[in-house]
Scaffold this motif. Structure first.
Motif, PDB file in Angstrom:
ATOM      1  N   LYS A  19       0.962  -1.078   0.154  1.00  0.00           N
ATOM      2  CA  LYS A  19      -0.056  -0.067  -0.128  1.00  0.00           C
ATOM      3  C   LYS A  19       0.809   1.345   0.034  1.00  0.00           C
ATOM      4  N   THR A  20       2.030   1.390   0.847  1.00  0.00           N
ATOM      5  CA  THR A  20       2.842   2.642   0.847  1.00  0.00           C
ATOM      6  C   THR A  20       3.444   2.652  -0.594  1.00  0.00           C
ATOM      7  N   LEU A  21       3.963   1.320  -1.268  1.00  0.00           N
ATOM      8  CA  LEU A  21       4.526   1.688  -2.582  1.00  0.00           C
ATOM      9  C   LEU A  21       3.449   2.175  -3.635  1.00  0.00           C
ATOM     10  N   SER A  22       2.379   1.941  -3.553  1.00  0.00           N
ATOM     11  CA  SER A  22       1.387   2.271  -4.522  1.00  0.00           C
ATOM     12  C   SER A  22       0.670   3.842  -4.294  1.00  0.00           C
ATOM     13  N   SER A  23       0.822   4.069  -2.942  1.00  0.00           N
ATOM     14  CA  SER A  23       0.433   5.399  -2.659  1.00  0.00           C
ATOM     15  C   SER A  23       1.072   6.518  -3.372  1.00  0.00           C
ATOM     16  N   SER A  24       0.081   7.391  -4.044  1.00  0.00           N
ATOM     17  CA  SER A  24       0.804   8.552  -4.431  1.00  0.00           C
ATOM     18  C   SER A  24       1.328   9.522  -3.360  1.00  0.00           C
ATOM     19  N   LYS A  25       0.820   9.345  -2.132  1.00  0.00           N
ATOM     20  CA  LYS A  25       1.115  10.396  -0.997  1.00  0.00           C
ATOM     21  C   LYS A  25       2.582   9.869  -0.279  1.00  0.00           C
ATOM     22  N   SER A  26       2.840   8.946  -0.579  1.00  0.00           N
ATOM     23  CA  SER A  26       4.134   8.379   0.243  1.00  0.00           C
ATOM     24  C   SER A  26       5.200   9.156  -0.337  1.00  0.00           C
ATOM     25  N   ASP A  27       6.116   9.409   0.543  1.00  0.00           N
ATOM     26  CA  ASP A  27       7.302   9.926   0.164  1.00  0.00           C
ATOM     27  C   ASP A  27       8.441   8.672  -0.053  1.00  0.00           C
ATOM     28  N   VAL A  28       9.572   9.487  -0.720  1.00  0.00           N
ATOM     29  CA  VAL A  28      10.253   8.363  -0.979  1.00  0.00           C
ATOM     30  C   VAL A  28      11.226   7.587  -0.076  1.00  0.00           C
ATOM     31  N   GLU A  29      11.404   8.164   1.469  1.00  0.00           N
ATOM     32  CA  GLU A  29      11.995   7.368   2.313  1.00  0.00           C
ATOM     33  C   GLU A  29      10.956   6.146   2.820  1.00  0.00           C
ATOM     34  N   ALA A  30       9.710   6.578   2.627  1.00  0.00           N
ATOM     35  CA  ALA A  30       8.742   5.555   3.188  1.00  0.00           C
ATOM     36  C   ALA A  30       8.699   4.414   2.012  1.00  0.00           C
ATOM     37  N   ARG A  31       8.745   4.701   0.815  1.00  0.00           N
ATOM     38  CA  ARG A  31       8.855   3.776  -0.164  1.00  0.00           C
ATOM     39  C   ARG A  31       9.855   3.065  -0.174  1.00  0.00           C
ATOM     40  N   ARG A  32      11.052   3.626  -0.042  1.00  0.00           N
ATOM     41  CA  ARG A  32      12.475   2.743   0.361  1.00  0.00           C
ATOM     42  C   ARG A  32      12.275   1.800   1.436  1.00  0.00           C
ATOM     43  N   ALA A  33      11.671   2.322   2.567  1.00  0.00           N
ATOM     44  CA  ALA A  33      11.600   1.359   3.690  1.00  0.00           C
ATOM     45  C   ALA A  33      10.864   0.444   3.359  1.00  0.00           C
ATOM     46  N   ALA A  34       9.641   0.618   2.591  1.00  0.00           N
ATOM     47  CA  ALA A  34       8.756  -0.706   2.398  1.00  0.00           C
ATOM     48  C   ALA A  34       9.387  -1.641   1.396  1.00  0.00           C
ATOM     49  N   SER A  35       9.991  -1.106   0.433  1.00  0.00           N
ATOM     50  CA  SER A  35      10.701  -2.260  -0.473  1.00  0.00           C
ATOM     51  C   SER A  35      11.811  -2.879  -0.038  1.00  0.00           C
ATOM     52  N   ALA A  36      12.540  -2.265   1.033  1.00  0.00           N
ATOM     53  CA  ALA A  36      13.484  -2.897   1.509  1.00  0.00           C
ATOM     54  C   ALA A  36      13.113  -4.016   2.535  1.00  0.00           C
ATOM     55  N   GLU A  37      11.811  -3.788   3.165  1.00  0.00           N
ATOM     56  CA  GLU A  37      11.221  -4.774   4.040  1.00  0.00           C
ATOM     57  C   GLU A  37      10.700  -6.039   3.453  1.00  0.00           C
ATOM     58  N   LEU A  38      10.140  -5.707   2.136  1.00  0.00           N
ATOM     59  CA  LEU A  38       9.725  -6.802   1.213  1.00  0.00           C
ATOM     60  C   LEU A  38      10.909  -7.616   0.610  1.00  0.00           C
ATOM     61  N   GLN A  39      11.904  -6.797   0.426  1.00  0.00           N
ATOM     62  CA  GLN A  39      13.090  -7.669   0.008  1.00  0.00           C
ATOM     63  C   GLN A  39      13.543  -8.854   0.892  1.00  0.00           C
ATOM     64  N   GLU A  40      13.594  -8.353   2.171  1.00  0.00           N
ATOM     65  CA  GLU A  40      14.116  -8.994   3.435  1.00  0.00           C
ATOM     66  C   GLU A  40      13.095  -9.986   3.823  1.00  0.00           C
ATOM     67  N   LYS A  41      11.873  -9.816   3.874  1.00  0.00           N
ATOM     68  CA  LYS A  41      10.976 -10.867   4.328  1.00  0.00           C
ATOM     69  C   LYS A  41      10.048 -11.603   3.474  1.00  0.00           C
ATOM     70  N   LEU A  42       9.824 -11.210   2.467  1.00  0.00           N
ATOM     71  CA  LEU A  42       8.988 -11.706   1.565  1.00  0.00           C
ATOM     72  C   LEU A  42       9.300 -13.073   1.000  1.00  0.00           C
ATOM     73  N   MET A  43       8.569 -14.266   1.180  1.00  0.00           N
ATOM     74  CA  MET A  43       9.210 -15.577   0.962  1.00  0.00           C
ATOM     75  C   MET A  43       8.458 -16.369   0.012  1.00  0.00           C
ATOM     76  N   GLU A  44       7.191 -15.590  -0.443  1.00  0.00           N
ATOM     77  CA  GLU A  44       6.407 -16.290  -1.609  1.00  0.00           C
ATOM     78  C   GLU A  44       5.560 -15.394  -2.111  1.00  0.00           C
ATOM     79  N   PRO A  45       5.007 -15.528  -3.465  1.00  0.00           N
ATOM     80  CA  PRO A  45       4.357 -14.674  -4.271  1.00  0.00           C
ATOM     81  C   PRO A  45       2.916 -14.068  -3.356  1.00  0.00           C
ATOM     82  N   LEU A  46       2.660 -12.784  -3.547  1.00  0.00           N
ATOM     83  CA  LEU A  46       1.308 -12.575  -2.872  1.00  0.00           C
ATOM     84  C   LEU A  46       0.158 -12.939  -3.828  1.00  0.00           C
TER      85      LEU A  46
END
Length: 242
Positions: A19-46
């Motif tokens: 949701k953070t990545l897709s929101s037009s209201k999210s700033d760059v730092e929030a999107r970077r943090a969200a993408s980094a968390e997905l890279q670290e934790k995501l183990m299977e397709p959504l």
């Protein structure tokens, strides 16, 4: 194609990140943090609706976000390649001649495929028209994608895409007016896969032993036993390194 509409509901943290990545209201730092968390934790397709949003994140305006999401795709492919093929195909589809997307979207698609690596290599045929494009950056992006397909080793999936596009790369190296394009084409051509010949795996010719002795003795002697003039002397022959 694979679909995940029947998959269990995605974890709350994953939904929040998407949701953070897709929101037009999210700033760059929030999107970077969200993408980094997905890279670290995501183990299977959504689920499909969330994966579509992740594909859109490959075209984010921030370079770090795009690269991190591509690495997330790469991690998912390394765990289970085929369920991810549908989403990689959506990226490659934007490179087709009849696609209605703009040139910048095509460039970002090539870069995303290259970042995903050898798991996207079976779509490298879509790059062919871009080796002859009038824009220098487009040609560079196509060459960079070929390099990405060949830099990582995958337990599954094709590799050696340099050989597949050798003719185009050689022509660019020799004839392209841009020095940067010529230089990158030459670098990629140097990456062509080399396999150890079978005879080298099963045979032990005498010259290889002589080279080993010369290296171990620092070139001071290559004869076996007492006549060796090297610093290792007989100790070397007691345990010959293989």
């Amino acid at each position: 194609p694979y679909h995940f509409d029947d998959a269990p509901e995605a974890p709350e943290w994953a939904q929040k990140c998407v949701k953070t990545l897709s929101s037009s209201k999210s700033d760059v730092e929030a999107r970077r943090a969200a993408s980094a968390e997905l890279q670290e934790k995501l183990m299977e397709p959504l689920q499909s609706r969330l994966m579509l949003l992740l594909v859109d994140a490959l075209y984010d305006e921030d370079l770090e976000v795009r690269l991190t999401i591509a690495r997330t795709f790469q991690n998912l492919c390394s765990l289970d390649r085929w369920p991810m093929d549908e989403w990689i195909a959506r990226v490659a589809r934007k490179l087709e001649p009849d696609s209605e997307v703009d040139l910048m979207t095509r460039i970002l698609s090539m870069r995303a495929l290259g970042w995903i690596g050898p798991w996207a290599a079976h779509y490298s045929g879509a790059l062919r028209p871009y080796f002859d494009h009038e824009e220098e950056f487009v040609r560079l992006s196509a060459i960079e994608a070929v390099r990405g397909f060949s830099t990582m080793s995958a337990a599954e999936g094709p590799s050696g895409e340099v050989g597949r596009h050798k003719k185009s790369l050689v022509r660019l190296m020799r004839e392209d007016p841009s020095m940067e394009v010529r230089k990158m084409a030459e670098q990629v051509l140097d990456m062509k896969d080399w396999k150890v010949p079978h005879w080298m795996e099963v045979q032990k010719p005498a010259w290889r032993e002589r080279v080993k002795r010369a290296i171990a003795n620092r070139g001071k002697g290559t004869r076996k036993g007492k006549n060796s003039e090297g610093t290792l002397h007989k100790r070397y022959w007691e345990k010959l390194p293989r």
